[in-house]
Design an enzyme around this catalytic site. Structure first.
Site: not given
Ligand code: NDP
Length: 271
Positions: A150, A16-17, A66, A87, A62, A127
């Site tokens: 997590n 959406l950026s 990052k 970012n 993104t 995490a």
């Molecule tokens: P990452 O891929 O780095 O991390 C994903 C996280 O979600 C991990 O902790 C992972 O756990 C967990 N996860 C994924 N699938 C599952 C599942 N099925 N069950 C349980 N845990 C799960 O992503 P980001 O940290 O970069 O982003 C996370 C979310 O935040 C995204 O949806 C993104 O859109 C949103 N976001 C929003 C922003 C905003 O401005 N509002 C900015 C940045 C991100 P595991 O360690 O076990 O894999």
């Protein structure tokens, strides 16, 4: 001359950026354009070289770049160094300078509501990269303790160490043993909810004393938000963080206050 900006990542087609920044250019009548540029994992070096060649004015970064992008930048802000991720990159006289607006972008909606963080307990679900910036934010604002829950416990343990290194008490726990009643702030920083899935921890005990912040911005009303609203918690939406981090990037690139309302209008119209 038209100045060009971009967001790089993969996947990038639903970002959406471009809508947010192009709406801001229009509102302020700036001769600028913002594009989505897909750079697959493993092709970042070449991608950054091509951005240098076209003298890009700035770009957002993104998933999945990052952390890795840092290798290809000329200088880093303090926040970038602390979080270990960037970012937002600005081209300042040919030098690529890395910033991180996720941390302050996350904190801004909390500050706007005049909710204090100092001395409060925090639960972060997730995490990944976003959780890192959020932890740095709570550490900066002197929360009393951060608990990270997590799916993969090792990742939570690593972030708990990261939090400890920032001087804040921390612990890591499994999703199953999480008890929301122990915390003031409950933050979803996983991608669970993007497709309408249920929150991965028990949330029945959420009540009016909790601040519930889901950083997922689409859908706006995730399962966690819907359940927490029913139980009268204070709600903070992911789109507020998205807009705040975009507004901070805008300020870095243009040295102008971002036209927040124009950006918000196009974003909410997109839902
Ligand atoms: P990452 O891929 O780095 O991390 C994903 C996280 O979600 C991990 O902790 C992972 O756990 C967990 N996860 C994924 N699938 C599952 C599942 N099925 N069950 C349980 N845990 C799960 O992503 P980001 O940290 O970069 O982003 C996370 C979310 O935040 C995204 O949806 C993104 O859109 C949103 N976001 C929003 C922003 C905003 O401005 N509002 C900015 C940045 C991100 P595991 O360690 O076990 O894999």
């Amino acid at each position: 001359m038209t100045r060009t900006f971009a967001v790089i990542g993969d996947p990038i087609d639903h970002s959406l950026s471009p809508n947010i920044h192009n709406a801001a250019f229009k509102a302020l009548n700036l001769d600028c354009t913002y594009i989505a540029y897909k750079i697959p994992k493993g092709e970042l070096k070449e991608g950054i070289e091509s951005l240098r060649k076209i003298k890009i004015s700035g770009f957002n970064v993104t998933i999945p770049h990052k952390v890795e992008v840092i290798k290809y930048l000329d200088e880093l802000s303090e926040e970038c160094k602390i979080i270990g991720a960037s970012n937002t990159v600005s081209n300042e006289n040919g030098k690529f300078i890395g910033y991180n607006t996720d941390m302050d972008g996350f904190l801004e909606p909390i500050k706007n509501r005049n909710i204090g963080i100092s001395g409060e307990s925090v639960l972060i679900i997730g995490a990944g990269g976003a959780a890192r910036a959020i932890i740095a934010g709570f550490a900066k604002q002197k929360a009393s303790k951060i608990t990270i829950t997590n799916r993969t416990l090792e990742n939570a343990q690593e972030l708990a160490r990261f939090a400890s290194n920032l001087g804040i008490k921390s612990e890591s726990i499994t999703l199953q043993e999480t008890d929301v009643s122990k915390y003031k702030f409950i933050i979803n920083a996983t991608s669970v909810g993007l497709k309408g899935e249920q929150c991965p921890i028990p949330i029945k005990a959420i009540n009016a004393n909790h601040v519930v912040y889901d950083i997922i911005y689409m859908p706006m009303n995730t399962d966690l938000i819907q359940q927490s609203k029913k139980n009268s918690a204070t709600i903070i939406y992911g789109y507020e963080m998205l807009l705040a981090q975009a507004a901070l990037a805008f300020k870095i690139w243009h040295n102008l206050q971002a036209p927040y309302e124009a950006m918000k209008k196009v974003l909410l119209g997109g839902f």
